[in-house]
Design an enzyme around this catalytic site. Structure first.
Site, PDB file in Angstrom:
ATOM      1  N   HIS A   1       0.905  -1.263   0.122  1.00  0.00           N
ATOM      2  CA  HIS A   1       0.203  -0.214  -0.054  1.00  0.00           C
ATOM      3  C   HIS A   1       0.840   1.315  -0.064  1.00  0.00           C
ATOM      4  O   HIS A   1       0.229   2.468   0.198  1.00  0.00           O
ATOM      5  CB  HIS A   1      -0.835  -0.110   1.237  1.00  0.00           C
TER       6      HIS A   1
ATOM      7  N   HIS B   1      -6.404  -7.234  -1.162  1.00  0.00           N
ATOM      8  CA  HIS B   1      -6.810  -5.828  -1.662  1.00  0.00           C
ATOM      9  C   HIS B   1      -5.952  -5.160  -2.588  1.00  0.00           C
ATOM     10  O   HIS B   1      -4.548  -5.725  -2.852  1.00  0.00           O
ATOM     11  CB  HIS B   1      -6.268  -4.792  -0.151  1.00  0.00           C
TER      12      HIS B   1
ATOM     13  N   ASP C   1      -4.948 -13.036   2.615  1.00  0.00           N
ATOM     14  CA  ASP C   1      -6.067 -12.601   3.151  1.00  0.00           C
ATOM     15  C   ASP C   1      -7.329 -12.633   2.112  1.00  0.00           C
ATOM     16  O   ASP C   1      -8.433 -12.255   2.767  1.00  0.00           O
ATOM     17  CB  ASP C   1      -6.079 -10.970   3.614  1.00  0.00           C
TER      18      ASP C   1
HETATM   19 ZN    ZN Z   1      -4.732  -7.276   2.246  1.00  0.00          ZN
END
Ligand code: ZN
Length: 376
Positions: free
Chosen positions: A190, A228, A316
């Site tokens: 990120h 993500h 995840d």
């Molecule tokens: Zn993640």
């Protein structure tokens, strides 16, 4: 973490390892345990958080039990790091906890972790130059974009340990290993060139990709299978054709972090136009559609002609994971590992994965699959 959990992680082989020992080198730094964010501030409330040191222990125990040889992370200089990130971000993270303590926040004000409260957004500055405010509490948000990514006393050592693990794994692959795994914690995908967030501080996968380029790979493909979107990695390479980035992830438009990036229309810019690919997936997506997206990404990555691959290996997307609504099984991760590692010499970089009870089994499934793809 209690002993019971460690033992249960050691048993989490799920049959993937079989009787054949997992031969993939696993790079690790003890320093990665030193980062204890001790929570995250989410929507104004400090909660326990899920990016905890026990994650790294579970992963290490499971991979070691499956036979993976442990390789200590070797300390590296900061040249590659400072090529990927704004050197001012690196300097800020290196000294910020010291500044926070010196300003008295833990001892006098009860602030035992550094959390920003004001963020210099593009709209706030409206074209003004970005200053470095003298007040430590004002400066806390200069390089950070959320309230979930706390800094504490051991954070910098762990951040550097994770980068060194990524660089050591990249070294192994550059010097002839077909496959290596870096147990990076904290995770990294990120983090943009000059902004951190999402429980990440420096971008381990981007640093590994840059190191592979520096060692002679003409083009690197980064394949991000974390649940993500890896907005940081995307933007670091957004203008470049030498590092192709592809990600499958839960649709940010359906309400998921990082909310502002990860859409299918983001295809790269300038010289990098066409070298970025996002495949957002609906909440609830399971193995069939998830693996179809993995296959699509691998097809596009192959067409880009990579000399090396970096995999942002987030676990995840697992059905039991508390941080995403995807429903992928161990078999799904095994099949994904096989596909991505078949493309070219591959560095696996640990990203997310937060369900401590199942995390070890998913890691072994993914890395065993990658070994099958690399050596099979
Ligand atoms: Zn993640």
């Amino acid at each position: 973490m209690n002993a019971l959990l460690l033992h249960s992680a050691a048993r989490e082989r799920g049959g993937w390892g079989g009787t054949v020992s997992l031969a993939v080198p696993g790079v690790w730094s003890e320093d990665c345990l030193n980062h204890e964010p001790d929570g995250e501030v989410w929507l104004g409330v400090r909660e326990p958080g899920t990016e905890v040191p026990a994650r790294a222990l579970v992963l290490r125990v499971a991979l070691t039990a499956a036979g993976a040889p442990v390789v200590p992370a070797r300390p590296h200089g900061e040249e590659i790091l400072r090529a990927v990130h704004d050197p001012e971000l690196v300097d800020h993270l290196a000294r910020f906890w010291h500044d926070w303590v010196a300003a008295g926040f833990p001892a006098q004000y009860g602030r035992d972790r550094a959390v920003p409260y004001v963020f210099p957004t593009a709209g706030m500055l409206a074209g003004l130059p970005l200053r470095s405010p003298p007040a430590v509490h004002g400066r806390a948000g200069r390089f950070c974009y959320d309230t979930m990514t706390l800094v504490g006393p051991g954070s910098w050592a762990a951040i550097r340990g994770a980068v060194d693990a990524a660089l050591t794994a990249a070294d192994l692959v550059s010097s002839g290993e077909r496959l290596a795994y870096a147990l990076c914690r904290p995770p990294g995908h990120h983090v943009t060139r000059d902004a951190y967030g999402g429980s990440c501080y420096l971008n381990n996968a981007a640093v590994a990709a840059q190191a592979l380029r520096a060692a002679g790979a003409g083009r690197v493909a980064v394949i991000d299978i974390d649940a993500h979107h890896g907005n940081g990695t995307q933007m670091i390479f957004y203008d470049r054709p030498d590092v192709w980035y592809g990600s499958l992830h839960v649709d940010p438009g359906a309400g998921w972090f990082p909310h502002y990036a990860g859409y299918a229309s983001e295809r790269g810019r300038g010289a990098g136009d066409g070298f970025n690919r996002n495949l957002p997936l609906a909440p609830g997506t399971g193995d069939d559609d998830w693996l179809a997206a993995v296959a699509a990404l691998c097809g596009e990555a192959r067409a880009a002609g990579p000399d090396a691959v970096v995999v942002s290996l987030g676990l995840d997307a697992a059905a039991a994971d508390p941080e995403s609504p995807l429903q992928v099984t161990e078999a799904g991760y095994h099949a994904a590992g096989r596909q991505v590692a078949a493309l070219a010499p591959t560095v696996l970089i640990q990203e997310g994965g937060y369900d401590l009870a199942s995390l070890g089994g998913f890691a072994v499934a993914a890395v065993t699959g990658a070994a099958a793809g690399a050596y099979g």
